[in-house]
Design a protein around this motif. Structure first.
Motif, PDB file in Angstrom:
ATOM      1  N   GLU A   2      14.107   1.413  -3.591  1.00 26.41           N
ATOM      2  CA  GLU A   2      13.970   1.665  -2.236  1.00 26.41           C
ATOM      3  C   GLU A   2      14.117   2.430  -2.168  1.00 26.41           C
ATOM      4  O   GLU A   2      13.961   3.252  -1.051  1.00 26.41           O
ATOM      5  CB  GLU A   2      15.026   0.599  -1.564  1.00 26.41           C
ATOM      6  CG  GLU A   2      14.284  -0.847  -2.236  1.00 26.41           C
ATOM      7  CD  GLU A   2      13.230  -1.610  -1.048  1.00 26.41           C
ATOM      8  OE1 GLU A   2      13.250  -0.177   0.257  1.00 26.41           O
ATOM      9  OE2 GLU A   2      12.296  -2.196  -1.159  1.00 26.41           O
ATOM     10  N   CYS A   3      15.053   3.845  -2.163  1.00 30.33           N
ATOM     11  CA  CYS A   3      15.654   4.597  -2.230  1.00 30.33           C
ATOM     12  C   CYS A   3      14.758   6.197  -1.834  1.00 30.33           C
ATOM     13  O   CYS A   3      14.925   6.375  -2.064  1.00 30.33           O
ATOM     14  CB  CYS A   3      16.826   5.107  -2.461  1.00 30.33           C
ATOM     15  SG  CYS A   3      18.046   4.467  -2.277  1.00 30.33           S
ATOM     16  N   ALA A   4      13.854   5.663  -3.810  1.00 29.15           N
ATOM     17  CA  ALA A   4      13.101   6.759  -4.046  1.00 29.15           C
ATOM     18  C   ALA A   4      11.340   6.604  -3.158  1.00 29.15           C
ATOM     19  O   ALA A   4      10.860   7.538  -2.905  1.00 29.15           O
ATOM     20  CB  ALA A   4      12.793   6.100  -5.298  1.00 29.15           C
ATOM     21  N   ALA A   5      11.196   5.254  -2.981  1.00 26.83           N
ATOM     22  CA  ALA A   5      10.230   5.030  -2.205  1.00 26.83           C
ATOM     23  C   ALA A   5      10.398   5.297  -0.342  1.00 26.83           C
ATOM     24  O   ALA A   5       9.039   5.307   0.123  1.00 26.83           O
ATOM     25  CB  ALA A   5       8.910   3.276  -2.543  1.00 26.83           C
ATOM     26  N   MET A   6      11.865   4.691   0.064  1.00 27.23           N
ATOM     27  CA  MET A   6      11.801   4.979   1.263  1.00 27.23           C
ATOM     28  C   MET A   6      11.083   4.415   2.198  1.00 27.23           C
ATOM     29  O   MET A   6      10.333   4.340   3.654  1.00 27.23           O
ATOM     30  CB  MET A   6      12.209   6.602   1.790  1.00 27.23           C
ATOM     31  CG  MET A   6      13.816   7.272   1.293  1.00 27.23           C
ATOM     32  SD  MET A   6      15.068   6.270   1.908  1.00 27.23           S
ATOM     33  CE  MET A   6      15.429   6.831   3.757  1.00 27.23           C
ATOM     34  N   ARG A   7      10.886   3.217   1.715  1.00 27.45           N
ATOM     35  CA  ARG A   7       9.301   2.493   2.615  1.00 27.45           C
ATOM     36  C   ARG A   7      10.169   1.508   3.984  1.00 27.45           C
ATOM     37  O   ARG A   7      11.414   2.103   4.781  1.00 27.45           O
ATOM     38  CB  ARG A   7       9.590   1.267   1.810  1.00 27.45           C
ATOM     39  CG  ARG A   7       8.251   1.550   0.995  1.00 27.45           C
ATOM     40  CD  ARG A   7       7.745   0.405   0.226  1.00 27.45           C
ATOM     41  NE  ARG A   7       9.155  -0.600  -0.601  1.00 27.45           N
ATOM     42  CZ  ARG A   7       9.301   0.080  -1.868  1.00 27.45           C
ATOM     43  NH1 ARG A   7       8.268   0.601  -2.606  1.00 27.45           N
ATOM     44  NH2 ARG A   7       9.621  -0.684  -3.122  1.00 27.45           N
ATOM     45  N   GLY A   8       9.728   1.275   4.979  1.00 32.34           N
ATOM     46  CA  GLY A   8      10.488   0.939   6.636  1.00 32.34           C
ATOM     47  C   GLY A   8      11.026   0.153   6.297  1.00 32.34           C
ATOM     48  O   GLY A   8      11.712  -0.738   5.261  1.00 32.34           O
ATOM     49  N   ASN A   9      12.873   0.182   7.561  1.00 28.99           N
ATOM     50  CA  ASN A   9      13.858  -0.585   6.712  1.00 28.99           C
ATOM     51  C   ASN A   9      14.474  -0.291   5.529  1.00 28.99           C
ATOM     52  O   ASN A   9      15.136  -1.461   5.171  1.00 28.99           O
ATOM     53  CB  ASN A   9      13.803  -2.368   7.293  1.00 28.99           C
ATOM     54  CG  ASN A   9      13.220  -2.825   8.277  1.00 28.99           C
ATOM     55  OD1 ASN A   9      13.382  -1.462   9.226  1.00 28.99           O
ATOM     56  ND2 ASN A   9      11.928  -3.815   8.458  1.00 28.99           N
ATOM     57  N   ALA A  10      14.303   1.362   4.864  1.00 30.41           N
ATOM     58  CA  ALA A  10      15.120   1.594   3.779  1.00 30.41           C
ATOM     59  C   ALA A  10      16.540   0.771   3.730  1.00 30.41           C
ATOM     60  O   ALA A  10      17.075   0.388   2.912  1.00 30.41           O
ATOM     61  CB  ALA A  10      14.971   2.612   3.265  1.00 30.41           C
ATOM     62  N   ILE A  11      17.535   1.807   4.663  1.00 31.05           N
ATOM     63  CA  ILE A  11      18.292   1.792   4.843  1.00 31.05           C
ATOM     64  C   ILE A  11      18.916  -0.001   5.013  1.00 31.05           C
ATOM     65  O   ILE A  11      20.310  -0.038   4.066  1.00 31.05           O
ATOM     66  CB  ILE A  11      19.136   2.207   6.060  1.00 31.05           C
ATOM     67  CG1 ILE A  11      18.897   4.006   5.758  1.00 31.05           C
ATOM     68  CG2 ILE A  11      20.712   2.530   6.368  1.00 31.05           C
ATOM     69  CD1 ILE A  11      19.691   4.913   6.500  1.00 31.05           C
ATOM     70  N   GLN A  12      18.618  -0.839   5.559  1.00 35.48           N
ATOM     71  CA  GLN A  12      18.801  -1.697   5.307  1.00 35.48           C
ATOM     72  C   GLN A  12      18.857  -3.272   4.167  1.00 35.48           C
ATOM     73  O   GLN A  12      19.072  -3.527   4.502  1.00 35.48           O
ATOM     74  CB  GLN A  12      18.031  -2.933   7.131  1.00 35.48           C
ATOM     75  CG  GLN A  12      18.515  -2.436   8.316  1.00 35.48           C
ATOM     76  CD  GLN A  12      18.140  -0.711   8.645  1.00 35.48           C
ATOM     77  OE1 GLN A  12      16.522  -0.335   8.048  1.00 35.48           O
ATOM     78  NE2 GLN A  12      17.632  -0.862   9.888  1.00 35.48           N
TER      79      GLN A  12
END
Length: 297
Positions: free
Chosen positions: A149-159
């Motif tokens: 998730e951190c590598a892709a940084m898709r939508g709502n990544a932090i959540q």
């Protein structure tokens, strides 16, 4: 910032509420050296997973072998170093997370405990820091998802990372065993290992050699009684016991490499074969050959 003791604080990133983890948009790949330079610690959580290879993580002065796919959970202030010990090396991916920043806007149950890990709350507990996939498959899957998730940084990544990290750390909390106050020997682990940094680094680099207590006293620049007391407080073992323990921990990892004979492994960790068999049996209750058949660390 580096201390004279050869223990460094690795503040390699500037984390914030807007950017609570690093790296963003890429996967950090790391190949631990066979000759690591120094122990270090962070002021944030370090998550990692190993894809392949064999080695030893030394965490707070305690050697922990790894082999193949596993997860690492290293909290703020835990002093550590990773070392590969076979010719192929090992392949790791790591991520740094500031838990206070990641969960800054969260108030759900249990998150306060995770935030307190920032302040070395872990020192009151015993827990595994290296989790083999075969024994803890959920940790490996969650860690890979977090780093993906951190590598892709898709939508709502932090959540999404909040949810996955919360799940992983709450599962890890289940493995915590609180230490009775009378036996809490860790104290300030960074400061202890800071004092013992030259000694631990020297042992790590030369454990195969015939290290004497006089060698260690010279490196540590402290009296024999002081060195003995601090080593026991930090690692739970006197210097000579610690060297033996370290050698045998390396041996357990090497025994998983079936291209090496037991005699070759004995030599690699600084023993002749008969001494190796005797010390291994004393430490683990089985011979190296029997241990190898069992095939677990």
């Amino acid at each position: 910032m580096q201390f004279d003791s050869n223990v460094a604080i690795f503040d390699t990133v500037d984390l914030s509420i807007e950017h609570p983890f690093s790296p963003e948009g890429s996967l950090f790949t790391y190949y631990p050296s066979a000759s690591p330079k120094m122990f270090h610690y962070h002021n944030f959580l370090e998550l990692g997973y190993c894809e392949s290879g064999t080695g030893v993580f030394n965490i707070d002065g305690r050697p922990v072998p790894f082999h193949g796919r596993c997860t690492s959970v290293i909290y703020d202030g835990q002093v550590h170093i990773a070392q590969s010990i076979n010719s192929e090396g090992s392949l790791w991916h790591f991520l740094y997370i500031d838990l206070n920043c990641l969960f800054a806007d969260c108030e759900f149950a249990g998150v306060d405990f995770l935030k307190r890990m920032k302040f070395n709350n872990w020192k009151n507990y015993e827990f595994p820091s290296i989790l083999p996939e075969a024994e803890y498959p959920a940790f490996y899957a969650l860690c890979r998802d977090i780093l993906d998730e951190c590598a892709a940084m898709r939508g709502n990544a932090i959540q999404t990372v909040q949810g996955l990290t919360y799940s992983l750390l709450k599962k890890h909390e289940r493995l915590f065993a609180e230490m009775p106050a009378a036996v809490r020997q860790r104290g300030s682990v960074p400061s202890l290992v800071q004092e013992l940094g030259p000694t631990l680094n020297y042992i790590n680099k030369n454990y195969r050699e015939n290290i004497t207590i006089d060698d260690l006293v010279s490196v540590a620049k402290m009296s024999k009684s002081n060195l003995q007391r601090k080593m026991i407080a930090c690692t739970g073992k006197a210097p000579v016991q610690y060297i033996r323990h370290l050698r045998l921990k390396y041996a357990t990892a090497l025994l998983l490499d079936d291209t090496k004979t037991v005699a070759e492994i004995a030599e690699l960790v600084g023993y002749n074969l008969s001494s190796f068999n005797r010390q291994f049996l004393k430490e683990y209750g089985v011979t190296p050959t029997a241990w190898r058949k069992n095939g677990t660390i």
